[in-house]
Motif scaffolding. Structure first.
Motif, PDB file in Angstrom:
ATOM      1  N   ILE A 142       9.511 -11.857 -15.490  1.00 35.60           N
ATOM      2  CA  ILE A 142       8.763 -13.042 -15.876  1.00 35.60           C
ATOM      3  C   ILE A 142       8.989 -14.159 -14.863  1.00 35.60           C
ATOM      4  CG2 ILE A 142       8.405 -14.783 -17.662  1.00 35.60           C
ATOM      5  CD1 ILE A 142       7.551 -11.978 -18.456  1.00 35.60           C
ATOM      6  N   GLY A 143       7.918 -14.700 -14.348  1.00 32.94           N
ATOM      7  CA  GLY A 143       7.999 -15.799 -13.397  1.00 32.94           C
ATOM      8  C   GLY A 143       6.630 -16.054 -12.794  1.00 32.94           C
ATOM      9  N   GLU A 144       6.346 -17.297 -12.516  1.00 30.88           N
ATOM     10  CA  GLU A 144       5.036 -17.642 -11.973  1.00 30.88           C
ATOM     11  C   GLU A 144       4.772 -16.889 -10.678  1.00 30.88           C
ATOM     12  OE1 GLU A 144       2.388 -21.602 -10.807  1.00 30.88           O
ATOM     13  OE2 GLU A 144       4.529 -21.769 -11.253  1.00 30.88           O
ATOM     14  N   GLY A 145       3.626 -16.242 -10.626  1.00 29.20           N
ATOM     15  CA  GLY A 145       3.256 -15.490  -9.431  1.00 29.20           C
ATOM     16  C   GLY A 145       3.421 -13.989  -9.582  1.00 29.20           C
ATOM     17  N   SER A 146       4.231 -13.529 -10.542  1.00 30.64           N
ATOM     18  CA  SER A 146       4.402 -12.086 -10.718  1.00 30.64           C
ATOM     19  C   SER A 146       3.178 -11.502 -11.417  1.00 30.64           C
ATOM     20  CB  SER A 146       5.656 -11.792 -11.540  1.00 30.64           C
ATOM     21  OG  SER A 146       5.444 -12.051 -12.910  1.00 30.64           O
ATOM     22  N   SER A 147       2.884 -10.251 -11.149  1.00 38.27           N
ATOM     23  CA  SER A 147       1.706  -9.612 -11.727  1.00 38.27           C
ATOM     24  C   SER A 147       1.785  -9.589 -13.247  1.00 38.27           C
ATOM     25  CB  SER A 147       1.568  -8.183 -11.188  1.00 38.27           C
ATOM     26  OG  SER A 147       1.381  -8.188  -9.789  1.00 38.27           O
ATOM     27  N   SER A 148       2.957  -9.210 -13.767  1.00 34.62           N
ATOM     28  CA  SER A 148       3.117  -9.115 -15.218  1.00 34.62           C
ATOM     29  C   SER A 148       2.906 -10.471 -15.877  1.00 34.62           C
ATOM     30  CB  SER A 148       4.523  -8.592 -15.556  1.00 34.62           C
ATOM     31  OG  SER A 148       4.738  -7.339 -14.973  1.00 34.62           O
ATOM     32  N   PHE A 149       3.498 -11.509 -15.301  1.00 32.72           N
ATOM     33  CA  PHE A 149       3.382 -12.845 -15.876  1.00 32.72           C
ATOM     34  C   PHE A 149       1.941 -13.333 -15.848  1.00 32.72           C
ATOM     35  CE2 PHE A 149       3.328 -17.468 -15.524  1.00 32.72           C
ATOM     36  CZ  PHE A 149       4.143 -17.849 -16.582  1.00 32.72           C
ATOM     37  N   GLU A 150       1.250 -13.131 -14.734  1.00 29.29           N
ATOM     38  CA  GLU A 150      -0.120 -13.619 -14.606  1.00 29.29           C
ATOM     39  C   GLU A 150      -1.064 -12.887 -15.547  1.00 29.29           C
ATOM     40  OE1 GLU A 150      -0.783 -16.274 -13.097  1.00 29.29           O
ATOM     41  OE2 GLU A 150       1.120 -16.517 -12.048  1.00 29.29           O
TER      42      GLU A 150
END
Length: 222
Positions: free
Chosen positions: A163-171
Motif C-alpha cells: 500500500i502506497g501512492e503510486g503502487s499498482s495495487s493502491f491505485e
C-alpha cells in the motif's frame, strides 16, 4: 552503516525507484541495471536527490539475456544485489520460464563476481491443492528458488499487497473506491489479504543489507 556498492535489477519499478533514492541518499554507490536507460532520465534532475552531491550512481543498460560473463563483469566490485525483476508480460515465451532463466543467470553471475548477498522481494501465498495460488504468485516464489540454487546467500522477503501512492495495487483500489458506489465482497477467502505499507517494505529491505542475522536464517517473510 559502512557504504557499500549496491546493484539494483529492476530500478524503474515502484519499489526499485524508491530503493534507488533511499540507498543513494544513505551514501551508497549504486549501479542500476536496466534495459531502458531513458526511464532513469529523472536522475539528471539535481533537485531529485537532496542529501548527496557525489556522482555515486552508474546506469548499466543491459539486457539480462546477454552472456553470463558480460553480467559478471558488470558486477565486479558489487557487494549486494537487490533483485526486483518480474516479467509478467512476455510474448515469446512463458513468463514463469523467463523469470526462472533470468534469476538463474543473475545468480550465477553474482557468484562468479563474488557478490556477497542477493536480496529478493517476492510474494506471499501457499500453494495447496484445494486453494492453488495464481501463476503470478507461484512464479515469484520459483524465482527465489532459482536464486538460492545458484547463490549461497539469498535473503527473500515475501509481501502481500503493498500500500502506497503510486503502487499498482493502491491505485486500483483507490480508483474502484472513487468510481463504484459499492465493492462486492468476493467468495470465501478470496477477499482476504495481508497489506503492508510501502515505507515498511523499504525499511525491511534496507535493514537486510549485509545483516548477519539474515545471513543465518537465509529467508525472512514480511
Amino acid at each position: 552503516m559502512k557504504q557499500k556498492h549496491i546493484a539494483i535489477f529492476g530500478p524503474t519499478g515502484y519499489i526499485g525507484t524508491k530503493m534507488s533514492i533511499d540507498l543513494y541518499n544513505m551514501g551508497h554507490k549504486i549501479s542500476l541495471f536496466t534495459r531502458t536507460a531513458r526511464k532513469l532520465d529523472y536522475l539528471q534532475n539535481e533537485n531529485f536527490f537532496l542529501n548527496h552531491k557525489n556522482p555515486n550512481i552508474c546506469i548499466v543498460e543491459q539486457f539480462l539475456e546477454e552472456e553470463l560473463d558480460n553480467i559478471a563483469e558488470a558486477l565486479q566490485g558489487v557487494d549486494v544485489i537487490y533483485y526486483l525483476v518480474h516479467s509478467l508480460y512476455t510474448e515469446k515465451q512463458n513468463f514463469m520460464d523467463r523469470d526462472n532463466q533470468l534469476a538463474t543467470l543473475v545468480a550465477k553471475a553474482a557468484t562468479q563476481a563474488s557478490v556477497k548477498q542477493i536480496i529478493y522481494l517476492g510474494s506471499l501465498g501457499v500453494n495447496k491443492p484445494d486453494f492453488p495460488i495464481s501463476e503470478h504468485l507461484l512464479s515469484r516464489q520459483e524465482t527465489a528458488n532459482h536464486l538460492r540454487a545458484n547463490h549461497s546467500c539469498v535473503t527473500e522477503f515475501r509481501a502481500g499487497v503493498i500500500i502506497g501512492e503510486g503502487s499498482s495495487s493502491f491505485e486500483i483500489i483507490r480508483t474502484l473506491g472513487a468510481k463504484l458506489p459499492f465493492i462486492p465482497q468476493l467468495y470465501g477467502k478470496e477477499a482476504t489479504c495481508q497489506p503492508i505499507f510501502v515505507d515498511n517494505v523499504i525499511e525491511y529491505l534496507t535493514h537486510a543489507l549485509l545483516n548477519s542475522n539474515y545471513f543465518k536464517i537465509g529467508r525472512a517473510h514480511v
